[in-house]
Motif scaffolding. Sequence first.
Motif, PDB file in Angstrom:
ATOM      1  N   GLU A 128      -8.126  -7.064  -0.597  1.00  0.00           N
ATOM      2  CA  GLU A 128      -9.199  -7.129   0.400  1.00  0.00           C
ATOM      3  C   GLU A 128      -9.261  -8.505   1.052  1.00  0.00           C
ATOM      4  O   GLU A 128      -9.462  -8.613   2.268  1.00  0.00           O
ATOM      5  CB  GLU A 128     -10.536  -6.790  -0.247  1.00  0.00           C
ATOM      6  CG  GLU A 128     -10.707  -5.315  -0.539  1.00  0.00           C
ATOM      7  CD  GLU A 128     -12.070  -5.006  -1.111  1.00  0.00           C
ATOM      8  OE1 GLU A 128     -13.059  -5.622  -0.667  1.00  0.00           O
ATOM      9  OE2 GLU A 128     -12.141  -4.137  -1.984  1.00  0.00           O
ATOM     10  N   LEU A 129      -9.093  -9.547   0.248  1.00  0.00           N
ATOM     11  CA  LEU A 129      -9.108 -10.908   0.816  1.00  0.00           C
ATOM     12  C   LEU A 129      -7.932 -11.130   1.754  1.00  0.00           C
ATOM     13  O   LEU A 129      -8.079 -11.741   2.821  1.00  0.00           O
ATOM     14  CB  LEU A 129      -9.094 -11.943  -0.309  1.00  0.00           C
ATOM     15  CG  LEU A 129     -10.368 -12.040  -1.142  1.00  0.00           C
ATOM     16  CD1 LEU A 129     -10.159 -12.972  -2.331  1.00  0.00           C
ATOM     17  CD2 LEU A 129     -11.533 -12.501  -0.299  1.00  0.00           C
ATOM     18  N   ARG A 130      -6.777 -10.645   1.377  1.00  0.00           N
ATOM     19  CA  ARG A 130      -5.598 -10.776   2.240  1.00  0.00           C
ATOM     20  C   ARG A 130      -5.771  -9.996   3.529  1.00  0.00           C
ATOM     21  O   ARG A 130      -5.387 -10.461   4.610  1.00  0.00           O
ATOM     22  CB  ARG A 130      -4.358 -10.312   1.492  1.00  0.00           C
ATOM     23  CG  ARG A 130      -3.951 -11.281   0.393  1.00  0.00           C
ATOM     24  CD  ARG A 130      -2.881 -10.765  -0.527  1.00  0.00           C
ATOM     25  NE  ARG A 130      -1.742 -10.211   0.173  1.00  0.00           N
ATOM     26  CZ  ARG A 130      -0.926  -9.303  -0.351  1.00  0.00           C
ATOM     27  NH1 ARG A 130      -1.127  -8.840  -1.559  1.00  0.00           N
ATOM     28  NH2 ARG A 130       0.100  -8.851   0.348  1.00  0.00           N
TER      29      ARG A 130
ATOM     30  N   ILE B  39       0.839  -1.206   0.000  1.00  0.00           N
ATOM     31  CA  ILE B  39       0.000   0.000   0.000  1.00  0.00           C
ATOM     32  C   ILE B  39       0.869   1.249   0.000  1.00  0.00           C
ATOM     33  O   ILE B  39       0.595   2.216  -0.721  1.00  0.00           O
ATOM     34  CB  ILE B  39      -0.972  -0.022   1.205  1.00  0.00           C
ATOM     35  CG1 ILE B  39      -2.024  -1.109   1.001  1.00  0.00           C
ATOM     36  CG2 ILE B  39      -1.626   1.338   1.406  1.00  0.00           C
ATOM     37  CD1 ILE B  39      -2.917  -1.344   2.201  1.00  0.00           C
ATOM     38  N   GLU B  40       1.916   1.228   0.791  1.00  0.00           N
ATOM     39  CA  GLU B  40       2.823   2.384   0.848  1.00  0.00           C
ATOM     40  C   GLU B  40       3.515   2.595  -0.500  1.00  0.00           C
ATOM     41  O   GLU B  40       3.704   3.738  -0.930  1.00  0.00           O
ATOM     42  CB  GLU B  40       3.853   2.190   1.955  1.00  0.00           C
ATOM     43  CG  GLU B  40       4.658   3.416   2.281  1.00  0.00           C
ATOM     44  CD  GLU B  40       3.814   4.587   2.748  1.00  0.00           C
ATOM     45  OE1 GLU B  40       4.173   5.736   2.392  1.00  0.00           O
ATOM     46  OE2 GLU B  40       2.808   4.384   3.438  1.00  0.00           O
ATOM     47  N   GLU B  41       3.866   1.518  -1.164  1.00  0.00           N
ATOM     48  CA  GLU B  41       4.495   1.622  -2.485  1.00  0.00           C
ATOM     49  C   GLU B  41       3.523   2.249  -3.495  1.00  0.00           C
ATOM     50  O   GLU B  41       3.906   3.141  -4.269  1.00  0.00           O
ATOM     51  CB  GLU B  41       4.928   0.238  -2.966  1.00  0.00           C
ATOM     52  CG  GLU B  41       5.651   0.240  -4.286  1.00  0.00           C
ATOM     53  CD  GLU B  41       6.076  -1.154  -4.706  1.00  0.00           C
ATOM     54  OE1 GLU B  41       6.115  -1.386  -5.929  1.00  0.00           O
ATOM     55  OE2 GLU B  41       6.351  -1.991  -3.836  1.00  0.00           O
ATOM     56  N   PHE B  42       2.267   1.793  -3.475  1.00  0.00           N
ATOM     57  CA  PHE B  42       1.265   2.403  -4.352  1.00  0.00           C
ATOM     58  C   PHE B  42       1.081   3.889  -4.024  1.00  0.00           C
ATOM     59  O   PHE B  42       0.966   4.730  -4.913  1.00  0.00           O
ATOM     60  CB  PHE B  42      -0.083   1.684  -4.232  1.00  0.00           C
ATOM     61  CG  PHE B  42      -0.153   0.364  -4.940  1.00  0.00           C
ATOM     62  CD1 PHE B  42       0.365   0.203  -6.219  1.00  0.00           C
ATOM     63  CD2 PHE B  42      -0.754  -0.728  -4.339  1.00  0.00           C
ATOM     64  CE1 PHE B  42       0.287  -1.011  -6.880  1.00  0.00           C
ATOM     65  CE2 PHE B  42      -0.833  -1.944  -4.994  1.00  0.00           C
ATOM     66  CZ  PHE B  42      -0.318  -2.088  -6.265  1.00  0.00           C
TER      67      PHE B  42
ATOM     68  N   ILE C  32      -3.744  -0.979  -9.212  1.00  0.00           N
ATOM     69  CA  ILE C  32      -4.451  -0.987  -7.923  1.00  0.00           C
ATOM     70  C   ILE C  32      -5.831  -1.612  -8.088  1.00  0.00           C
ATOM     71  O   ILE C  32      -6.259  -2.435  -7.269  1.00  0.00           O
ATOM     72  CB  ILE C  32      -4.552   0.438  -7.341  1.00  0.00           C
ATOM     73  CG1 ILE C  32      -3.172   0.920  -6.901  1.00  0.00           C
ATOM     74  CG2 ILE C  32      -5.536   0.482  -6.169  1.00  0.00           C
ATOM     75  CD1 ILE C  32      -3.119   2.386  -6.529  1.00  0.00           C
ATOM     76  N   LEU C  33      -6.528  -1.223  -9.138  1.00  0.00           N
ATOM     77  CA  LEU C  33      -7.858  -1.794  -9.382  1.00  0.00           C
ATOM     78  C   LEU C  33      -7.787  -3.294  -9.636  1.00  0.00           C
ATOM     79  O   LEU C  33      -8.672  -4.040  -9.210  1.00  0.00           O
ATOM     80  CB  LEU C  33      -8.523  -1.084 -10.563  1.00  0.00           C
ATOM     81  CG  LEU C  33      -8.961   0.356 -10.304  1.00  0.00           C
ATOM     82  CD1 LEU C  33      -9.457   0.991 -11.594  1.00  0.00           C
ATOM     83  CD2 LEU C  33     -10.035   0.407  -9.238  1.00  0.00           C
TER      84      LEU C  33
END
Length: 119
Positions: free
Chosen positions: A96-98, A61-64, A88-89
Amino acid sequence: YKGLADSLSEDKTEKDIGFVRIDSSAIVSTIRNQAMEWVAGSGDILRQLAYKDLMKIKSEIEEFREQLLQPPDSLDSLKFILSVISQILSVSMDMELRMQDVRERYRTLTLYNCAYDQQ
């Protein structure tokens, strides 16, 4: 293992058989302690795995986030940002599953009273 430890706590430790009274409190205590050690050991492994997955998700997430913070100064940088959004999409459902899996692991740790750092 937790169920075993709880059920042993509820059972009587003394039983009369004929003229002999059998006291099994020592063995019950030992089995209960061993079962709780197994619960703690399983909790440690679960906590380590959950923390590892949480850190991996956090870094992705931080990379994105870092990629999206770049200003679109040129057409190439705009294309890059749009490709990041597309990426991302495409991974959102997997992410979300993770995340739900990590939440469930921490819920399980809480359910069995296994300690973990709540950061």
